[in-house]
Scaffold this active site. Structure first.
Site, short mmCIF file in Angstrom:
data_model
loop_
_atom_site.label_atom_id
_atom_site.label_comp_id
_atom_site.label_asym_id
_atom_site.label_seq_id
_atom_site.Cartn_x
_atom_site.Cartn_y
_atom_site.Cartn_z
N THR A 154 24.73 -38.81 -46.32
CA THR A 154 24.76 -39.06 -47.52
C THR A 154 24.41 -36.96 -48.02
O THR A 154 25.58 -36.32 -48.97
CB THR A 154 23.66 -39.92 -48.40
OG1 THR A 154 23.65 -40.69 -47.95
CG2 THR A 154 23.94 -39.47 -49.74
N CYS A 161 -14.92 -42.34 -64.77
CA CYS A 161 -13.92 -43.16 -65.69
C CYS A 161 -15.27 -44.54 -66.76
O CYS A 161 -15.97 -44.70 -67.56
CB CYS A 161 -12.90 -43.89 -65.68
SG CYS A 161 -12.09 -42.36 -65.60
N GLU A 219 -8.59 -43.67 -69.48
CA GLU A 219 -9.99 -43.60 -70.40
C GLU A 219 -10.43 -42.39 -70.98
O GLU A 219 -10.69 -42.90 -72.43
CB GLU A 219 -11.05 -44.61 -69.45
CG GLU A 219 -10.66 -45.69 -68.66
CD GLU A 219 -9.92 -45.02 -67.08
OE1 GLU A 219 -10.40 -46.06 -66.95
OE2 GLU A 219 -9.20 -44.05 -67.37
N TRP A 248 34.03 -42.19 -59.51
CA TRP A 248 33.12 -43.65 -59.61
C TRP A 248 32.72 -45.27 -59.34
O TRP A 248 34.06 -45.29 -60.15
CB TRP A 248 31.82 -43.31 -60.70
CG TRP A 248 31.77 -41.32 -60.80
CD1 TRP A 248 32.27 -40.69 -61.38
CD2 TRP A 248 30.68 -41.12 -60.59
NE1 TRP A 248 32.26 -39.84 -61.78
CE2 TRP A 248 30.51 -39.89 -60.90
CE3 TRP A 248 29.88 -42.03 -60.11
CZ2 TRP A 248 29.87 -39.15 -61.02
CZ3 TRP A 248 28.88 -40.75 -59.46
CH2 TRP A 248 28.16 -39.98 -59.74
N ASP A 265 28.22 -35.61 -49.69
CA ASP A 265 27.95 -36.25 -51.04
C ASP A 265 26.70 -34.48 -51.94
O ASP A 265 27.94 -34.43 -52.78
CB ASP A 265 27.63 -37.47 -51.26
CG ASP A 265 28.24 -38.62 -51.51
OD1 ASP A 265 28.54 -38.29 -50.95
OD2 ASP A 265 27.06 -39.19 -51.86
N GLY A 313 22.23 -43.13 -47.80
CA GLY A 313 23.39 -43.95 -47.59
C GLY A 313 23.03 -44.61 -46.31
O GLY A 313 22.29 -45.82 -46.21
N SER A 320 34.46 -42.11 -53.63
CA SER A 320 32.82 -42.70 -54.35
C SER A 320 32.94 -42.70 -55.39
O SER A 320 32.58 -43.52 -56.37
CB SER A 320 32.22 -42.60 -53.54
OG SER A 320 31.62 -41.49 -53.35
#
Length: 363
Positions: free
Chosen positions: A198, A86, A54, A172, A202, A298, A170
């Site tokens: 994960t 505001c 605002e 892709w 990864d 994961g 994995s």
């Protein structure tokens, strides 16, 4: 008048959507000021949460705000925080009419902003395009009313529900178009979160890439023992992009000092049945100010979040290949005996993304 109100509120909603992921712990509000059917000011909550939408729109409108109509996606604030209220700014600017999308459940506002406007004689209309406004502010509402952020679970898998082969390969499963859309989704969330398994398997960066110079989300990892690679991508970049690690009380002092030395923020959480308690994780992230979290797995972590009934939205990307039963499932064991126990979601959207299909589900 209704058609015009909807048109300008839709623009305010678009402005607010552009700020998602950039202004936590505050909501991403959009504001449009019109006079005689012409836009004279517009604004959205700034990076980091201030200044508010605002005040930015009023500054742009200047003297033309007097007698104008302001369209705001969320009830104007009524309290002194980092910025003055505001609602009072709209009164002082001489705005004649205010159109509001959602009411603010924050106890510091919760109708008080509307009362300030009406007590000043300003025509105040509420609930315009409220469904869309509520969706825009769902993360903020969750943090205020439930003490935790809105949680989106993203799954990218084969059409038989696998995220990797039995050997762990994995990259892709889904195509480049789907991966690019995921980066855009990361950018609209305050944080990207994965489980410790994960992070170890990864070595992800969890950053937004190929989207230009955009603010990076917080990277959150749930690792009970803090046993994450100290030479991995997250560790190497912790000084540049925030890394928060949710850990249990048994994490070693040496690992705590190591990760803090690398620049990570440690978030202590409770344990339950020998693993981090998902409720404790989300509550801790809410207390830290996060409003929207994008979880990318994961499988075991996804199952724990679903079992705890913490997943508000699931976004799936399904690729046109089969991996087979020996592959790794996208969701770990849920311990269900009957279908009635399974968490169910309502389909909100489905569309092709390159060679894949994206489907979005909500509670």
């Amino acid at each position: 008048m209704k058609a015009q109100d909807n048109r300008f509120m839709a623009l305010a909603l678009m402005l607010g959507q552009r700020g998602l992921g950039q202004c936590w712990p505050n909501p991403s509000v959009g504001c449009v000021i019109t006079r005689g059917g012409r836009i004279v000011g517009r604004g959205r909550t700034a990076l980091g949460g201030a200044p508010h939408a605002e005040t930015q729109a009023l500054a742009q409108a200047g003297g033309q705000a007097r007698g104008a109509t302001a369209y705001v996606t969320l009830e104007p604030c009524a309290h002194h925080g980092r910025t003055p209220p505001c609602a009072r700014a709209l009164v002082d600017a001489g705005v004649a009419r205010v159109v509001i999308g959602s009411s603010d459940p924050n106890p510091q506002v919760n109708g008080q902003g509307i009362a300030i406007l009406r007590d000043a004689g300003i025509e105040t209309v509420t609930g315009v395009m409220q469904d869309r406004a509520d969706a825009l502010h769902a993360g903020f509402f969750h943090r205020i009313t439930k003490g935790r952020p809105w949680l989106t679970l993203k799954l990218a898998n084969s059409f038989d529900g696998r995220i990797a082969t039995a050997t762990g390969e994995s990259k892709w499963i889904t195509g480049a178009e789907a991966r690019r859309l995921v980066h855009a989704m990361r950018a609209r969330h305050d944080a990207v979160m994965v489980g410790g398994g994960t992070a170890r398997a990864d070595d992800p960066s969890l950053t937004v890439r190929d989207m230009g110079n955009v603010p990076q989300p917080v990277r959150v990892v749930a690792s009970r023992r803090l046993d994450l690679p100290l030479s991995g991508n997250l560790a190497r970049s912790a000084q540049d992009v925030p890394v928060w690690i949710c850990h249990g009380p048994g994490a070693s002092d040496d690992l705590r000092r190591a990760w803090e030395g690398l620049g990570a923020k440690l978030v202590p959480c409770a344990e339950n049945a020998g693993r981090l308690d998902p409720v404790s994780i989300l509550q801790a992230l809410g207390q830290a100010g996060l409003t929207r979290v994008f979880c990318e797995g994961g499988g075991a972590f996804a199952a724990a979040l679903l079992q705890a009934d913490l997943v508000d939205e699931i976004i799936g990307f399904t690729a046109g290949l089969a991996i087979g039963a020996e592959g790794m499932p996208s969701i770990g064991a849920l311990g269900l005996d009957r279908l009635i126990q399974a968490p169910r979601y309502t389909l909100m959207e489905t569309r092709p993304v390159g060679a894949d299909v994206m489907h979005r589900w909500q509670r």
